[in-house]
Design a protein around this motif. Structure first.
Motif, PDB file in Angstrom:
ATOM      1  N   ARG A  51       1.719  55.545  69.090  1.00 31.97           N
ATOM      2  CA  ARG A  51       0.799  56.693  69.173  1.00 31.97           C
ATOM      3  C   ARG A  51       1.375  57.999  68.169  1.00 31.97           C
ATOM      4  O   ARG A  51       0.665  58.331  67.296  1.00 31.97           O
ATOM      5  CB  ARG A  51       0.554  57.310  70.481  1.00 31.97           C
ATOM      6  N   GLU A  54       1.025  56.765  64.534  1.00 35.76           N
ATOM      7  CA  GLU A  54      -0.507  57.069  64.288  1.00 35.76           C
ATOM      8  C   GLU A  54      -0.793  58.297  63.917  1.00 35.76           C
ATOM      9  O   GLU A  54      -1.554  58.509  63.053  1.00 35.76           O
ATOM     10  CB  GLU A  54      -1.206  56.328  65.321  1.00 35.76           C
ATOM     11  N   ASN A  55      -0.266  59.060  64.808  1.00 34.86           N
ATOM     12  CA  ASN A  55      -0.817  60.722  64.600  1.00 34.86           C
ATOM     13  C   ASN A  55      -0.147  61.168  63.286  1.00 34.86           C
ATOM     14  O   ASN A  55      -0.791  62.205  62.725  1.00 34.86           O
ATOM     15  CB  ASN A  55      -0.230  61.597  65.732  1.00 34.86           C
ATOM     16  N   GLU A  60      -2.257  52.174  60.822  1.00 33.30           N
ATOM     17  CA  GLU A  60      -3.781  52.022  61.190  1.00 33.30           C
ATOM     18  C   GLU A  60      -3.678  51.350  62.254  1.00 33.30           C
ATOM     19  O   GLU A  60      -3.076  50.202  62.550  1.00 33.30           O
ATOM     20  CB  GLU A  60      -4.283  51.465  59.712  1.00 33.30           C
ATOM     21  N   VAL A  61      -4.736  51.627  62.996  1.00 35.50           N
ATOM     22  CA  VAL A  61      -4.784  50.924  64.247  1.00 35.50           C
ATOM     23  C   VAL A  61      -6.297  50.261  64.376  1.00 35.50           C
ATOM     24  O   VAL A  61      -7.256  50.882  64.068  1.00 35.50           O
ATOM     25  CB  VAL A  61      -4.745  51.777  65.814  1.00 35.50           C
ATOM     26  N   TYR A  74      -1.890  46.566  64.201  1.00 37.87           N
ATOM     27  CA  TYR A  74      -1.538  47.747  63.382  1.00 37.87           C
ATOM     28  C   TYR A  74      -1.120  47.119  62.014  1.00 37.87           C
ATOM     29  O   TYR A  74      -0.646  46.198  61.787  1.00 37.87           O
ATOM     30  CB  TYR A  74      -0.197  48.309  64.096  1.00 37.87           C
TER      31      TYR A  74
END
Lengths: 96, 213
Positions: A51, A54-55, A60-61, A74
């Motif tokens: 996470r 990703e933040n 990319e999820v 991912y």
């Protein structure tokens, strides 16, 4: 002279995050369970590191359902690849 | 000093993870050795069946059918399929054993990629061989199985130990030679599927398996 330590990326200090980036930099994509097995970490641990990456916009999820089971894959982003490569060059130059 | 050791460990770990996530490394040397031994047994069986090589194997397929219980075509095809099945079972068995020992999963995305890249040329070559046998063009079966198998190995090479690419190249060259000297197809077959596998399996065993223990 430029201080090489400045090239090191703070977000990659954790081994788990470094591992996630390593896998994604050489594989087109990877799903959650594959990452978990490769890095030998628990669900919760991996989830929190993923996470945070990703933040940062490093990965990319993509969530989908395969045979009614949730499956999260991912991919590394351009920004993530650049950050990871810079981090690797910084590590190398520190060891020279 | 302390931090530089940490960085070195980081780099090593990154390299390992990259390799582990893109290559299936549990391929065991033993499976190569066993595949080779089974192939040589298959070649010996075919050799004995074709009267010790007194009869060219291509001619026999057309002329001997009458005085044999089963036609040579069926016998050779069955022989080859038995060898293939035994080789696949031993590859599966030894790889599973090694994967367990290394704590690696057998059925991983890497494994799926490896099998896919292996299967496309292999299945193509296999079907083409069946068509040729069916059309009585048996001469080309030995060279073509060697060539397609070689292409499959080279194709799958990037997903496992690099040595497999050399094995594939050797199979392709042997297949081409077998196409030039077709009457010796059985011997080339024995060299390619038998001898090369044993050499390759032994190399792999000495290089990776023994060290890993």
């Amino acid at each position: 002279m430029k201080n090489p330590i400045r090239g090191l990326n703070k977000h990659f200090e954790s081994r788990v995050r470094l591992g996630v980036m390593s896998v994604l930099s050489v594989n087109e994509q990877a799903d959650f369970n594959t990452l978990k097995e490769l890095l030998e970490v628990t669900d919760g641990n991996l989830a929190s590191h993923v996470r945070s990456l990703e933040n940062q916009g490093y990965l990319e999820v993509n969530k989908q359902f395969i045979a009614r089971k949730p499956n999260t894959t991912y991919r590394i982003t351009k920004k993530g690849r650049k950050a990871f490569e810079d981090h690797l060059s910084a590590l190398e130059s520190l060891l020279k | 000093m302390e931090t530089s050791r940490k960085h070195l460990e980081d780099l090593n770990e990154i390299r390992q993870i990259m390799e582990r996530s893109t290559k299936f490394l549990s391929l065991s040397g033993w499976s190569g050795i066993f595949a080779g031994l089974f192939a040589i047994m298959g070649v010996i069986a075919a050799y004995l069946y074709l009267d010790g090589g007194n009869i060219y194997y291509d001619e026999s397929l057309r002329m001997l059918s009458g005085d044999r219980q089963i036609s040579p075509r069926v016998f050779l095809l069955g022989d080859a399929i038995v060898v293939l099945i035994l080789a696949l079972i031993s590859a599966y068995y030894f790889s599973l054993k090694k994967a367990k020992r290394m704590g690696e999963k057998m059925w991983s995305p890497v494994m799926r990629r490896l099998l896919f890249h292996l299967a496309v040329p292999l299945v193509t070559g296999g079907l083409l061989s069946l068509v040729l046998i069916w059309q009585n063009n048996v001469n080309l079966v030995a060279p073509l199985t060697l060539i397609f198998y070689g292409i499959a190995l080279v194709n799958a090479g990037k997903f496992t130990h690099r040595e497999i690419i050399w094995l594939g190249m050797a199979q392709i060259l042997t297949g081409l030679a077998a196409a030039v000297w077709q009457e010796y197809g059985l011997y080339f077959w024995g060299a390619g599927f038998g001898m090369y596998h044993i050499i390759y399996g032994t190399t792999l065993y000495l290089k990776y398996d023994r060290k890993g223990k």
